[in-house]
Design a protein around this motif. Sequence first.
Motif, PDB file in Angstrom:
ATOM      1  N   GLN A   1       1.167  -9.787   6.446  1.00  0.00           N
ATOM      2  CA  GLN A   1       0.034 -10.098   7.316  1.00  0.00           C
ATOM      3  C   GLN A   1      -0.135 -11.603   7.437  1.00  0.00           C
ATOM      4  O   GLN A   1       0.057 -12.328   6.460  1.00  0.00           O
ATOM      5  CB  GLN A   1      -1.278  -9.562   6.722  1.00  0.00           C
TER       6      GLN A   1
ATOM      7  N   ARG B   1       0.864  -1.189   0.000  1.00  0.00           N
ATOM      8  CA  ARG B   1       0.000   0.000   0.000  1.00  0.00           C
ATOM      9  C   ARG B   1       0.890   1.224   0.000  1.00  0.00           C
ATOM     10  O   ARG B   1       1.819   1.323   0.821  1.00  0.00           O
ATOM     11  CB  ARG B   1      -0.897   0.044   1.251  1.00  0.00           C
TER      12      ARG B   1
ATOM     13  N   GLY C   1       5.455   1.105  12.188  1.00  0.00           N
ATOM     14  CA  GLY C   1       4.266   0.254  12.136  1.00  0.00           C
ATOM     15  C   GLY C   1       3.398   0.480  10.916  1.00  0.00           C
ATOM     16  O   GLY C   1       2.311  -0.095  10.796  1.00  0.00           O
ATOM     17  N   ARG C   2       3.850   1.324   9.981  1.00  0.00           N
ATOM     18  CA  ARG C   2       3.099   1.536   8.740  1.00  0.00           C
ATOM     19  C   ARG C   2       4.088   1.606   7.586  1.00  0.00           C
ATOM     20  O   ARG C   2       4.926   2.506   7.548  1.00  0.00           O
ATOM     21  CB  ARG C   2       2.282   2.819   8.832  1.00  0.00           C
ATOM     22  N   TYR C   3       3.990   0.651   6.696  1.00  0.00           N
ATOM     23  CA  TYR C   3       4.974   0.528   5.628  1.00  0.00           C
ATOM     24  C   TYR C   3       4.276   0.398   4.283  1.00  0.00           C
ATOM     25  O   TYR C   3       3.067   0.231   4.210  1.00  0.00           O
ATOM     26  CB  TYR C   3       5.870  -0.700   5.879  1.00  0.00           C
TER      27      TYR C   3
ATOM     28  N   PHE D   1       4.335  -4.698   3.604  1.00  0.00           N
ATOM     29  CA  PHE D   1       4.214  -5.256   4.943  1.00  0.00           C
ATOM     30  C   PHE D   1       3.653  -6.665   4.808  1.00  0.00           C
ATOM     31  O   PHE D   1       3.187  -7.055   3.737  1.00  0.00           O
ATOM     32  CB  PHE D   1       3.308  -4.384   5.822  1.00  0.00           C
TER      33      PHE D   1
ATOM     34  N   ARG E   1       3.843  -5.440  13.156  1.00  0.00           N
ATOM     35  CA  ARG E   1       3.271  -4.912  14.408  1.00  0.00           C
ATOM     36  C   ARG E   1       3.194  -5.973  15.486  1.00  0.00           C
ATOM     37  O   ARG E   1       3.430  -5.694  16.659  1.00  0.00           O
ATOM     38  CB  ARG E   1       1.873  -4.354  14.151  1.00  0.00           C
TER      39      ARG E   1
ATOM     40  N   GLU F   1       1.393   4.104   1.361  1.00  0.00           N
ATOM     41  CA  GLU F   1       0.978   4.901   2.510  1.00  0.00           C
ATOM     42  C   GLU F   1       2.123   5.799   2.931  1.00  0.00           C
ATOM     43  O   GLU F   1       3.248   5.659   2.468  1.00  0.00           O
ATOM     44  CB  GLU F   1       0.628   3.983   3.687  1.00  0.00           C
TER      45      GLU F   1
ATOM     46  N   ALA G   1      -7.031 -10.154   9.328  1.00  0.00           N
ATOM     47  CA  ALA G   1      -5.611 -10.083   9.004  1.00  0.00           C
ATOM     48  C   ALA G   1      -4.917  -9.317  10.111  1.00  0.00           C
ATOM     49  O   ALA G   1      -5.481  -8.381  10.685  1.00  0.00           O
ATOM     50  CB  ALA G   1      -5.397  -9.377   7.671  1.00  0.00           C
TER      51      ALA G   1
ATOM     52  N   GLY H   1      -1.011  -7.640  11.273  1.00  0.00           N
ATOM     53  CA  GLY H   1       0.285  -7.224  10.742  1.00  0.00           C
ATOM     54  C   GLY H   1       1.436  -7.956  11.426  1.00  0.00           C
ATOM     55  O   GLY H   1       1.540  -7.964  12.648  1.00  0.00           O
TER      56      GLY H   1
ATOM     57  N   THR I   1      -3.478  -0.876  16.065  1.00  0.00           N
ATOM     58  CA  THR I   1      -4.261  -2.059  15.718  1.00  0.00           C
ATOM     59  C   THR I   1      -3.345  -3.181  15.272  1.00  0.00           C
ATOM     60  O   THR I   1      -2.651  -3.064  14.274  1.00  0.00           O
ATOM     61  CB  THR I   1      -5.259  -1.733  14.602  1.00  0.00           C
ATOM     62  N   LEU I   2      -3.345  -4.258  16.042  1.00  0.00           N
ATOM     63  CA  LEU I   2      -2.510  -5.402  15.673  1.00  0.00           C
ATOM     64  C   LEU I   2      -3.134  -6.148  14.518  1.00  0.00           C
ATOM     65  O   LEU I   2      -2.440  -6.660  13.646  1.00  0.00           O
ATOM     66  CB  LEU I   2      -2.366  -6.337  16.871  1.00  0.00           C
TER      67      LEU I   2
ATOM     68  N   ARG J   1     -13.315   0.322   9.587  1.00  0.00           N
ATOM     69  CA  ARG J   1     -12.069  -0.208   9.050  1.00  0.00           C
ATOM     70  C   ARG J   1     -11.993   0.260   7.599  1.00  0.00           C
ATOM     71  O   ARG J   1     -13.001   0.584   6.998  1.00  0.00           O
ATOM     72  CB  ARG J   1     -11.999  -1.725   9.171  1.00  0.00           C
TER      73      ARG J   1
HETATM   74  P1  AMP Z   1      -6.199  -4.125   7.250  1.00  0.00           P
HETATM   75  O1  AMP Z   1      -5.829  -5.050   6.138  1.00  0.00           O
HETATM   76  O2  AMP Z   1      -6.138  -2.687   6.842  1.00  0.00           O
HETATM   77  O3  AMP Z   1      -7.471  -4.520   7.914  1.00  0.00           O
HETATM   78  O4  AMP Z   1      -5.062  -4.239   8.329  1.00  0.00           O
HETATM   79  C1  AMP Z   1      -4.897  -5.340   9.190  1.00  0.00           C
HETATM   80  C2  AMP Z   1      -3.604  -5.224   9.931  1.00  0.00           C
HETATM   81  O5  AMP Z   1      -2.517  -5.261   9.016  1.00  0.00           O
HETATM   82  C3  AMP Z   1      -3.397  -3.900  10.653  1.00  0.00           C
HETATM   83  O6  AMP Z   1      -3.973  -3.935  11.914  1.00  0.00           O
HETATM   84  C4  AMP Z   1      -1.895  -3.814  10.737  1.00  0.00           C
HETATM   85  O7  AMP Z   1      -1.398  -4.603  11.786  1.00  0.00           O
HETATM   86  C5  AMP Z   1      -1.473  -4.414   9.433  1.00  0.00           C
HETATM   87  N1  AMP Z   1      -1.254  -3.354   8.425  1.00  0.00           N
HETATM   88  C6  AMP Z   1      -2.146  -2.786   7.591  1.00  0.00           C
HETATM   89  N2  AMP Z   1      -1.568  -1.857   6.810  1.00  0.00           N
HETATM   90  C7  AMP Z   1      -0.271  -1.838   7.173  1.00  0.00           C
HETATM   91  C8  AMP Z   1       0.874  -1.083   6.742  1.00  0.00           C
HETATM   92  N3  AMP Z   1       0.782  -0.184   5.782  1.00  0.00           N
HETATM   93  N4  AMP Z   1       2.055  -1.325   7.342  1.00  0.00           N
HETATM   94  C9  AMP Z   1       2.167  -2.257   8.325  1.00  0.00           C
HETATM   95  N5  AMP Z   1       1.135  -2.985   8.755  1.00  0.00           N
HETATM   96  C10 AMP Z   1      -0.060  -2.788   8.205  1.00  0.00           C
END
Ligand code: AMP
Length: 413
Positions: free
Chosen positions: A128, A114, A121-123, A126, A312, A116, A307, A309, A282-283, A259
């Motif tokens: 999952q 993504r 914790g945001r990459y 990443f 994280r 971002e 899912a 991370g 959010t883990l 979400r």
């Molecule tokens: P999501 O797919 O957006 O529901 O995200 C589920 C989990 O994936 C989140 O709680 C994070 O732990 C992890 N996650 C989502 N986006 C990222 C990101 N850009 N970088 C690192 N971890 C992420």
Amino acid sequence: MSQRIQAPRGTNDVLPKVAAKWAQLEATAAKILARAGYGRIETPMFEATHLFSRTVGEATDVVQKEMYTFQDNGGDSLTLRPEGTAPVVRSYLEHGMHKEPQPVKLWYLSHFFRYERPQAGRYRQFAQVGIEAIGSEDPAVDAECILLLGELLDALGARDTKLVLATLGQPASRAAYREELQAYLRAHEGELSREVVDRIDLNPLRAFDAKHESTQRVMAGAPRLIDRLPQDDLDHFEEVKALLDAADMPYEIDTTLVRGLDYYTRTLFEYQSGALEAAQNTLGGGGRYDNLAEQIGGPHIPGMGWAAGVERMIMASTLPPPADLPVDLYIAYEPGHKAPAFRLASDARRAGHGTRLELAGRSLKGQLKQASRSGARYVAIFGDEGVQLRDREGGEDKLVAPDTVMHHIRGQL
Ligand code: AMP
């Protein structure tokens, strides 16, 4: 000199110490999920772009701003997967998994992409761990999924976690509610942040997430979706909660939980950790997605998943780092004895022994220093008289023939 090339922004090199934790996490997830009947699945790293735009939602940040989309040389629009659920449901349909006993339970540990704004914790790339239970709308599926993520987080020693739960109902109730909320927001435009006002049309629910103070005041009086849901959706939610209660799993209800993915229906949940920074606390999370299969051209097939991370979870985990494999044998050699030393190293490894051999041209003295640093129990020193074999746990050095070293070690280790 040309500029040194670095890893792309928002990506990580996973170096051996952290990679060992990844392996530990993967083994833990595999064990917990196998016990609950989940089989592992790997889908391609890229998919047709509209697999995501149709399911994740045209209006979401993920689709609007974050997808790595490209045209391949054949002119097809492809996207590096930003999430795992749509690909897994695509695969379920493509392989006729509806013919198997339902729900079909699948798990993955994969990388996602993504675009971002990178931060701790945001990459942009990443990983999952995720699960999908496809083919049943029984609330027991929801509760079981939720408990499994809780179990994984516990097994990893994740600190200070909390389960937050909500329900979204069906798209029709959501659409009606959305209009009501939009009207409410418009009536209070003057008190809302610019950002929230700009998003009234596209994503009014985001207003509940705003950090802006007077926006928060307005939102405290805003209509709530849960007060607008029909009885069957509320009953489903009640049953999920009753099953979590039966399993002694504590949770908090947050009626404004949102979400970033549009395909969710009914149950929605997150595990947050107080050990992580608030913006990325959010883990993992997930929910039910009963319309997703239809959105990608399949029949109505309900599903539920989550899912979490990997990066994280590792940050929040308290597991001690796994021990390195012990070194059983260190092979040193005097000049001219490299080939037989090399051969012994390969024989010893094939026989299952952790083995090190000098690879950087050190003097014998330097090699012996490395040998003691390695913690090897046995040291074999190849020289003109044969092989001097030392047991660092005691006893005299022995002088042995090169092809008997393995024989001498065998039975001792
Ligand atoms: P999501 O797919 O957006 O529901 O995200 C589920 C989990 O994936 C989140 O709680 C994070 O732990 C992890 N996650 C989502 N986006 C990222 C990101 N850009 N970088 C690192 N971890 C992420």
